[in-house]
Scaffold this active site. Structure first.
Site, mmCIF file in Angstrom:
data_model
loop_
_atom_site.group_PDB
_atom_site.id
_atom_site.type_symbol
_atom_site.label_atom_id
_atom_site.label_comp_id
_atom_site.label_asym_id
_atom_site.label_seq_id
_atom_site.Cartn_x
_atom_site.Cartn_y
_atom_site.Cartn_z
ATOM 1 N N LYS A 116 42.530 30.904 29.501
ATOM 2 C CA LYS A 116 42.017 29.544 29.366
ATOM 3 C C LYS A 116 41.326 29.342 28.026
ATOM 4 C CE LYS A 116 41.314 28.265 34.224
ATOM 5 N NZ LYS A 116 42.019 29.356 34.867
ATOM 6 N N GLU A 200 32.066 25.222 30.358
ATOM 7 C CA GLU A 200 32.286 23.886 29.817
ATOM 8 C C GLU A 200 31.485 22.858 30.616
ATOM 9 O OE1 GLU A 200 36.507 23.796 30.021
ATOM 10 O OE2 GLU A 200 36.555 22.925 32.021
ATOM 11 N N HIS A 235 37.391 23.893 44.476
ATOM 12 C CA HIS A 235 38.295 23.840 43.322
ATOM 13 C C HIS A 235 39.745 24.139 43.702
ATOM 14 C CE1 HIS A 235 34.692 23.536 40.914
ATOM 15 N NE2 HIS A 235 34.255 24.662 41.420
ATOM 16 N N ARG A 292 54.222 28.242 35.368
ATOM 17 C CA ARG A 292 55.033 28.524 36.557
ATOM 18 C C ARG A 292 55.278 27.229 37.300
ATOM 19 N NH1 ARG A 292 51.005 27.726 40.233
ATOM 20 N NH2 ARG A 292 48.908 28.399 39.649
#
Length: 674
Positions: A116, A200, A235, A292
């Site tokens: 990421k 973040e 999440h 994917r």
């Protein structure tokens, strides 16, 4: 085109790939663990080979074993599905070195987007909007804390190599940072073998919108529009839909073009998803790219009339994309609900057990790859399990993906609500009732979407349990009595003999039966009376005439007073499962001849909610704790579960240590309430 492929996965995606391959005339090889010896994906493939024991590390994550099986069986290519090795660059390279085609992107693309933090650095250079944060390699605790303080709370910690909601924590204030970071890193190393994290800014009321992209080896790359995946818990996605409500043509084009640019920047090939986080004002930021096919791909297929697995196979075989960008159009609206074996009322705790009954809504298989523009079936079910199969603690507890299509969102919503009302599971806890409340709730129905929708609407989505209605009790009672009548009729030598049946006949009196049913709410004492005028049911001081209108196997129709009602009633031991009016009631019959002498011996011992591993012991022997204080953290079903103090009290003993495997129901601590 390939003649034979190996499917390096399990569950519904393995079944999905096998179905498309069969339609294309391609033979398939399944691999399986010892826990999956009788699994559906093993049955639907042409060949199947055992990999090893149940743990994924000893079976589905053993790339060398999978490649050896592919070579031994003559497979030309390997389809990784999603999860497991689907985004493993080393496995993709190993396939290539072995002369096998990896049905997915190049290893270089995976590496570029697999981290990421690295992906965000790449996107920053490409001027793609990013959420303010820290994506660096330095993982020093003090630096991470300093960066979090600089970004400003709330802060989102995310495993750099993560996905699927694993290794993510929202930190609301500075004093919570240390514990959240430790937990995040612990889950990251367990799930991905890498504890690197990024931090973040956590946006308030954001939407999660992702773009499906597809590229071939001929330089073509298209986007197949967007999916809104904002409805999440922990999440992890719960509902997905396409197209995204409120999406303008201009914004769709901007996001689609940005996603294609991101894919081209890393030389992408195959199916991929570029994920964005969007503010309510329409501004959007790059989050990550999943290299994917994704779980929610069916909603894209439903609105575009495409078969994305077929596209994967064709592109991997060197063929160009079947359609160009200007040939892709949106037709109707699709919604997907993930039906899981879990208990939403208990923090979505996964449930394990056997699917003793699995009744699915009427569905017509969507004929993928057919004529574009033809209205697809209204209901589609993708499942990797069947009635009688077990949901084990080793893998994701998904039972099925329920996908509906409508000419517009209103019709799709109605079809989803109806399909959920018809979905019946007995044997373990599910989220079906929760999904139905979610779909019918005002927030989702009016498209008031953001990733905090479930938390915002907790009061309506997690209502207090209510007493079972009289109708459900009557249906259970009727089923019990009718079963006894049928049994006695089969045993009696003379069916006309009134002494040899259980039909309520009495010579000089009425027949009266006391029944007790219970649920998590209370115990219900019912009196059923039979006289010459018929049946009567008494409960709570009220009496109702009762008659059986029809009974066909598990389907029961009754008339209670002036009200007619119908249900499917399934008996599982002494439990009666009543499915009526789109609701599921589980009623335990207190058989007076059973369960004598049983008692709860657990005492003050806090027990494991399911099989798993102890990953952290927070409490110590003799420690005084307050109600709600975390005592032990377990990892089970890929998620962490915190065992907390039920009351103020003292920890008398700690029975397991970090790393220990524990069985379902095993006592973890001895606890004495204050």
């Amino acid at each position: 085109m390939f003649k034979k492929i190996l499917i390096a996965n399990r569950g519904e995606i393995a079944c999905r790939v096998a179905a498309t391959a069969r339609r294309m005339g391609i033979r398939t090889v399944a691999v399986y663990s010892e826990a999956d010896a009788n699994a559906k994906h093993v049955a639907v493939c042409d060949e199947a080979v055992l990999l090893g024991p149940a743990p994924a590390k000893e079976s589905y994550l053993c790339g060398d074993k999978i490649i050896a099986v592919a070579i031994a069986t003559g497979a030309e290519a390997i389809h990784p599905g999603y999860g497991f090795l689907s985004e493993n660059a080393e496995f993709a390279e190993a396939c290539e070195h072995a002369g096998l085609v990896f049905i997915g992107p190049p290893a270089s693309s995976m590496r570029a987007m697999g981290s990421k933090s690295a992906a965000k650095q790449l996107m920053e250079k490409a001027s793609v909007p990013l959420v303010p944060g820290y994506h660096g390699d330095n993982q020093d605790f003090d630096l991470l804390q300093k960066e979090a303080d600089r970004i400003g709370y709330p802060v989102l910690l995310k495993a750099s190599a993560g996905g699927g909601g694993k290794g993510m924590r929202v930190v609301e204030k500075a004093e919570d940072f240390k514990a959240a970071l430790e937990s995040c890193k612990r889950e990251a190393i367990s799930s991905f073998g890498d504890d690197k994290v990024l931090a973040e800014k956590y946006l308030t009321r954001p939407r999660h919108i992702e773009i499906q992209v597809f590229a071939d080896t001929h330089g073509n790359c298209v986007y197949l529009f967007e999916r809104d995946c904002s409805v999440q818990r922990r999440h992890q996605k719960v509902l997905e839909e396409a197209p995204a409500p409120g999406m303008t043509a201009e914004r769709r084009a901007a996001m689609g073009e940005a996603a294609v640019a991101a894919a081209k920047a890393v030389g992408y090939v195959g199916a991929g998803t570029v994920e964005f986080i969007a503010n309510q004002d329409g501004s959007f930021y790059f989050m990550e790219m999943n290299t994917r096919l994704q779980v929610e791909h069916p909603v894209t297929e439903m609105i575009t009339g495409t078969d994305l697995v077929e596209w994967q196979l064709r592109v991997a075989a060197g063929q160009p994309l079947p359609l160009k960008q200007d040939e892709l159009t949106i037709h109707g609206h699709a919604i997907e609900a993930r039906v899981y074996a879990e208990n939403p009322e208990k923090g979505f705790l996964p449930s394990i057990g056997t699917l003793r009954h699995m009744g699915t809504p009427a569905a017509v298989n969507f004929e993928l790859g057919g004529t574009r523009g033809v209205e697809p079936a209204g209901v589609r079910i993708d499942s990797g399990v069947r009635q009688g199969d077990a949901i084990s603690p080793f893998y994701d507890p998904m039972i099925a993906k329920l996908i509906v299509w409508g000419a517009d969102r209103t019709q799709a919503l109605a079809r989803m609500a109806q399909a959920l009302a018809e979905f019946q599971i007995v044997g373990l806890a599910t989220n079906i009732a929760f999904l139905k409340r979610l779909v019918e709730g005002d927030a989702f129905a009016t498209a008031d979407l953001d990733t905090g929708l479930i938390e915002r609407n907790a009061a309506s989505l997690f209502p207090q349990s209510k007493a079972a209605p009289v109708g459900a009790l009557a249906l259970a009672a009727v089923t019990l009595i009718e079963e006894e009548k049928a049994t006695s009729a089969g045993v009696s030598a003379n069916p006309a003999d009134p002494w040899g049946n259980a039909r309520g006949w009495r010579l000089n009196s009425v027949y009266q039966r006391q029944l007790a049913f219970s649920d998590e709410h209370t115990t219900y004492n019912i009196t059923v009376t039979y006289d010459h005028q018929g049946w009567h049911l008494s409960i709570g001081g009220f009496e109702f005439p009762l008659s059986v209108s029809a009974r066909d196997g598990r389907d029961v129709s009754i008339k209670l007073g002036e009200t007619s009602m119908h249900a499917t009633v399934l008996r599982d031991g002494d439990s009666f499962h009543v499915f009526t009016g789109g609701r599921h009631f589980t009623l335990a019959w207190a058989d007076p001849m059973a369960h004598v002498g049983e008692s709860d011996t657990a005492g003050g011992r806090l027990t494991a909610p399911m099989p798993g591993k102890v990953v952290a012991v927070i409490a110590s022997k003799g420690q005084e704790v307050k109600k709600g204080a975390p005592l032990v953290i377990m990892e089970a079903m890929k998620m962490e579960h915190t065992i907390s103090a039920p009351n103020d009290g003292v920890v008398e003993d700690v029975l397991y240590q970090v790393g220990d495997q524990v069985a379902d129901g095993a006592p973890l601590l001895a606890f004495k309430a204050a």
